[in-house]
Design an enzyme around this catalytic site. Structure first.
Site, mmCIF file in Angstrom:
data_model
loop_
_atom_site.group_PDB
_atom_site.id
_atom_site.type_symbol
_atom_site.label_atom_id
_atom_site.label_comp_id
_atom_site.label_asym_id
_atom_site.label_seq_id
_atom_site.Cartn_x
_atom_site.Cartn_y
_atom_site.Cartn_z
ATOM 1 N N GLU A 216 4.941 -3.925 1.268
ATOM 2 C CA GLU A 216 5.737 -2.835 1.549
ATOM 3 C C GLU A 216 5.105 -1.715 2.440
ATOM 4 O O GLU A 216 4.262 -1.138 1.755
ATOM 5 C CB GLU A 216 6.589 -2.228 0.338
ATOM 6 N N CYS B 168 8.001 6.856 1.534
ATOM 7 C CA CYS B 168 7.746 5.529 2.761
ATOM 8 C C CYS B 168 9.476 5.767 3.425
ATOM 9 O O CYS B 168 9.644 5.312 4.393
ATOM 10 C CB CYS B 168 7.535 4.364 2.559
ATOM 11 N N LYS C 283 -4.699 -2.492 -8.947
ATOM 12 C CA LYS C 283 -5.761 -1.510 -8.031
ATOM 13 C C LYS C 283 -4.791 -0.372 -7.587
ATOM 14 O O LYS C 283 -4.244 -0.350 -6.703
ATOM 15 C CB LYS C 283 -6.220 -2.362 -7.254
ATOM 16 N N GLU D 252 4.238 7.962 10.842
ATOM 17 C CA GLU D 252 4.756 8.602 9.776
ATOM 18 C C GLU D 252 4.313 10.033 9.203
ATOM 19 O O GLU D 252 3.296 10.009 9.218
ATOM 20 C CB GLU D 252 4.530 7.676 8.445
#
Length: 475
Positions: free
Chosen positions: A248, A282, A172, A379
């Site tokens: 993750e 990331c 997906k 982030e």
């Protein structure tokens, strides 16, 4: 350019006939219209993967490996076209997109070699009662959920080990970047992957289709790369059927520079750690902690380098920083910078969103950032470097660990003993010691704390898709 669902080895429209648009981040214009999968399509994908499972698991590891090797070769041959496609739908500079294709293809090559290294072991029970025979078996049908920032590499990092282990998959992809995933499906089919082994399900209804698959008892593995917020939700859903999970999740990487560091190397590392993929990674350096004695010089030189970068459409060969992926992302970056400036930070370069079309934000360096600033808590996912000063090793470690995340950290120092000592003390799954890049298909990639569960890449990445079976036997 493929735009339909890839189910059971065939290109099929969504059951509802619905489609959604994929936008060019440089202009906001539509690139293509893609089939919009729904819950019924998710079940069809699991049907196909489950039907293909026994045959693929029984396929000799060497054969599975050769299929992955062929996929690596096809990706390498078509690297230029794939990079252009990535840049078009993602916005990243073409140089970054070419680097991603190389990196993504390497996962197929690495796991082609790992397919024949599925190990087991034989020992004797301590009491002498029997032998302990341990073998590895594929976990089964896997649901793979990937993000938009590395649409090729995040797919191959999951598909490669799953196929090497003998699992079948439903991918997906992120709805911002489905075209690259569909291109991967076409390459895998051409490489010889049997029908149903790899299925690709683009959808705007991500939550619904993934939840539907997790409720299906035939699904035995979920591998997700994305935000910690979504990861928490998926972990709760996976718990209902005790589905094996790999996560993750978010990062908030500290970039620590001691006064004894090679400043030239630190600046080069900072540019790589911060500006790879325009900061939309990331692993991107998110918080810069610089020892007070060199902070002014580091800030000046970093701003000089970042201000010289060419901003423009990712598909332009001259571009070094492309647009961010969508309006929500650029608006978030803009809000974080505005908040830091309002709290007393200073923009040495950049600091405001330009007018005009596209989702652009300029490379930005902020100084005078307080250790409790909001921009250090989230982030950023953009080309912004907030700089905080420190005065000693203990303070540097405390600042680096002051986050719920623990994916990666970067440490620059001329003292190897200090570098190793600080690397051990920092709470992160990976550390770049005098390096601005840690990602490698041969290395275990993953985090601690709320940055994830499990590892991708390396031999550990293969083990994530295998179950250990213990057989007690005498002879």
């Amino acid at each position: 350019m493929e735009t339909e669902l890839f189910l059971g080895g065939k290109w099929v429209p969504a059951s509802s006939g619905n489609r959604f648009d994929v936008l060019d981040p440089a202009t906001g214009d539509t690139i293509a219209s893609v089939a919009d999968g729904a819950e019924v399509d998710a079940i069809a994908a699991v049907d196909a993967a489950a039907a293909a499972g026994p045959g693929w698991a029984a396929t000799p590891p060497r054969v599975r490996g050769e299929v992955l090797r062929k996929a690596f070769e096809l990706m390498t041959e078509r690297a230029a076209d794939l990079a252009e496609l990535i840049s078009l739908e993602n916005g990243k500079a073409l140089t970054d997109a070419k680097g991603e294709v190389t990196y993504a293809a390497e996962f197929f090559r690495w796991f082609a070699e790992e397919a024949v290294r599925i190990d087991g072991n034989l020992t004797g029970a301590p009491g002498g009662t029997n032998r302990i025979l341990v073998t590895r078996q594929p976990v089964g049908v896997c649901v793979l959920v990937t993000p938009w920032n590395f649409p090729a590499a995040m797919a191959t990092r999951k598909i490669g080990p799953a196929l090497a282990a003998g699992c079948t998959v439903v991918l997906k992809p992120a709805s911002d970047t489905p075209l690259t995933a569909l291109a991967m499906a076409a390459i895998l089919a051409e490489a010889g992957v049997p029908e149903g082994v790899v299925n690709v399900l683009p959808s705007r209804s991500s939550g619904k289709v993934v939840s539907t698959m997790l409720r299906d008892a035939r699904v035995r593995k979920l591998s997700f790369t994305g935000s910690t917020e979504v990861g928490r939700i998926l972990l709760a859903q996976a718990a209902e059927n005790v589905v094996n999970t790999s996560m993750e999740l978010g990062g908030n990487a500290p970039f620590v520079v001691f006064a004894d560091a090679d400043l030239d190397a630190a600046i080069e590392g900072a540019m790589l750690a911060k500006m790879r993929n325009g900061g939309e990674a990331c692993t991107a350096a998110n918080r810069f902690f610089v020892e007070a004695g060199i902070a002014d010089e580091f800030s000046r030189r970093l701003a000089q380098r970042m201000s010289a970068l060419v901003v423009g459409p990712g598909t332009d060969e001259k571009t070094q920083v492309g647009p961010l992926v969508n309006e929500d992302t650029v608006a978030k970056v803009d809000d974080l910078v505005k908040g830091a400036l309002a709290a007393g930070a200073e923009a040495v370069t950049g600091g405001s969103r330009p007018a005009g079309k596209g989702f652009y934000y300029p490379p930005t360096v902020l100084t005078g950032v307080g250790a409790d600033a909001a921009i250090l808590r989230e982030e950023i996912f953009g080309p912004v470097a907030p700089i905080v000063t420190f005065t000693g090793e203990d303070e540097a470690v405390r600042l680096a660990n002051d986050t719920e995340f623990g994916l990666v950290a970067y440490v620059y120092t001329g003292d190897l003993a200090r570098g190793l000592r600080v690397s051990e003390r920092i709470e992160a799954g990976m550390v770049g010691l005098n390096r601005g890049l840690v990602s490698d298909p041969a290395a275990p990639f993953g985090g601690v704390k709320q940055s994830g569960i499990g590892r991708e890449g390396g031999h550990e990445g293969l083990l994530e898709y295998l179950e250990s079976k213990y057989i007690a036997v005498n002879w």
